[in-house]
Design a protein around this motif. Sequence first.
Motif, PDB file in Angstrom:
ATOM      1  N   GLY A  51       4.083  -9.845  11.623  1.00  0.00           N
ATOM      2  CA  GLY A  51       3.642 -11.310  11.519  1.00  0.00           C
ATOM      3  C   GLY A  51       4.140 -11.804  10.187  1.00  0.00           C
ATOM      4  N   HIS A  52       4.767 -11.088   9.176  1.00  0.00           N
ATOM      5  CA  HIS A  52       5.193 -11.268   7.987  1.00  0.00           C
ATOM      6  C   HIS A  52       6.260 -10.630   7.584  1.00  0.00           C
ATOM      7  N   GLU A  53       6.906 -11.164   6.549  1.00  0.00           N
ATOM      8  CA  GLU A  53       7.983 -10.663   5.679  1.00  0.00           C
ATOM      9  C   GLU A  53       7.402  -9.970   4.574  1.00  0.00           C
ATOM     10  N   GLU A  54       7.824  -8.962   3.753  1.00  0.00           N
ATOM     11  CA  GLU A  54       7.253  -8.149   2.467  1.00  0.00           C
ATOM     12  C   GLU A  54       8.250  -7.914   1.810  1.00  0.00           C
ATOM     13  N   ASP A  55       8.273  -8.364   0.527  1.00  0.00           N
ATOM     14  CA  ASP A  55       9.236  -8.210  -0.360  1.00  0.00           C
ATOM     15  C   ASP A  55       8.612  -7.601  -1.698  1.00  0.00           C
ATOM     16  N   PHE A  56       9.299  -6.486  -2.487  1.00  0.00           N
ATOM     17  CA  PHE A  56       8.853  -6.050  -3.558  1.00  0.00           C
ATOM     18  C   PHE A  56       9.655  -6.053  -4.964  1.00  0.00           C
ATOM     19  N   VAL A  57       8.969  -6.357  -5.820  1.00  0.00           N
ATOM     20  CA  VAL A  57       9.999  -6.021  -7.186  1.00  0.00           C
ATOM     21  C   VAL A  57       9.267  -5.149  -7.897  1.00  0.00           C
ATOM     22  N   VAL A  58       9.723  -4.035  -8.412  1.00  0.00           N
ATOM     23  CA  VAL A  58       9.426  -3.013  -9.066  1.00  0.00           C
ATOM     24  C   VAL A  58       9.054  -3.401 -10.776  1.00  0.00           C
ATOM     25  N   LEU A  59       7.795  -3.408 -11.040  1.00  0.00           N
ATOM     26  CA  LEU A  59       7.542  -3.757 -12.510  1.00  0.00           C
ATOM     27  C   LEU A  59       7.500  -2.900 -13.554  1.00  0.00           C
ATOM     28  N   ASP A  60       6.955  -1.852 -12.884  1.00  0.00           N
ATOM     29  CA  ASP A  60       6.995  -0.406 -13.881  1.00  0.00           C
ATOM     30  C   ASP A  60       7.121   0.803 -13.126  1.00  0.00           C
ATOM     31  N   GLY A  61       7.779   1.686 -13.752  1.00  0.00           N
ATOM     32  CA  GLY A  61       7.831   3.094 -12.774  1.00  0.00           C
ATOM     33  C   GLY A  61       9.173   2.787 -11.831  1.00  0.00           C
ATOM     34  N   GLU A  62       9.025   4.037 -10.911  1.00  0.00           N
ATOM     35  CA  GLU A  62       9.748   4.147  -9.736  1.00  0.00           C
ATOM     36  C   GLU A  62       9.050   4.226  -8.517  1.00  0.00           C
ATOM     37  N   ILE A  63       9.496   3.710  -7.390  1.00  0.00           N
ATOM     38  CA  ILE A  63       8.808   3.737  -6.240  1.00  0.00           C
ATOM     39  C   ILE A  63       9.834   4.117  -5.102  1.00  0.00           C
ATOM     40  N   THR A  64       9.575   5.020  -4.440  1.00  0.00           N
ATOM     41  CA  THR A  64      10.480   5.544  -3.377  1.00  0.00           C
ATOM     42  C   THR A  64      10.136   4.755  -2.084  1.00  0.00           C
ATOM     43  N   PHE A  65      10.882   3.919  -1.565  1.00  0.00           N
ATOM     44  CA  PHE A  65      10.830   3.162  -0.244  1.00  0.00           C
ATOM     45  C   PHE A  65      11.715   3.959   0.771  1.00  0.00           C
ATOM     46  N   ASP A  66      10.790   4.114   2.017  1.00  0.00           N
ATOM     47  CA  ASP A  66      11.413   4.556   3.098  1.00  0.00           C
ATOM     48  C   ASP A  66      11.684   3.402   4.061  1.00  0.00           C
ATOM     49  N   VAL A  67      12.795   3.034   4.395  1.00  0.00           N
ATOM     50  CA  VAL A  67      13.444   1.880   4.848  1.00  0.00           C
ATOM     51  C   VAL A  67      14.373   2.432   6.034  1.00  0.00           C
ATOM     52  N   GLY A  68      13.891   2.322   7.182  1.00  0.00           N
ATOM     53  CA  GLY A  68      14.789   2.621   8.344  1.00  0.00           C
ATOM     54  C   GLY A  68      15.037   4.080   8.265  1.00  0.00           C
ATOM     55  N   GLY A  69      13.910   4.742   7.967  1.00  0.00           N
ATOM     56  CA  GLY A  69      13.990   6.372   7.965  1.00  0.00           C
ATOM     57  C   GLY A  69      15.006   6.903   6.780  1.00  0.00           C
TER      58      GLY A  69
END
Length: 147
Positions: free
Chosen positions: A55-73
């Motif tokens: 039902g929606h799109e989701e966009d991310f901007v990392v502000l501090d640190g590191e984030i590991t994203f699992d996108v399409g496996g």
Amino acid sequence: MTLGMRRPEDVEELPAVGGAYRITLSGADTGGRLAVVEMRLDAGALGARPHVHHGHEEDFVVLDGEITFDVGGEDFVVGTGGAVAVPRGSAHGFRNATPEPARCLMILTPAGYEDYFREVSALVAAGHEPTAEELNALRARFRTTPA
């Protein structure tokens, strides 16, 4: 449409498992166009297992640190200043795999999914840590399914 505005003291602060949410703009502020949610992930915290928003799109901007994203496996580590755009219907998940806290800004288009964060937070504030099954049932109400 009227101007939607929140002063820093008006931002919704919501506890979460492994961090916190801050709803800086909700659908009520933007006429439903979008919502902006800041998420804090504690060191080693899981943000979300892989899932798909219908039902929606989701966009991310990392502000501090590191984030590991699992996108399409596939896993991608995104550091401060990096961004990830997740189209509707794309499998994704995210976590903080580091020993330091991380923060990111999420832009939800259109708005509505910020209510999911409110509901999860209400459970956490009541002293209940939702199970994966409970989270999946709650996500289903917002047209989101496990990947």
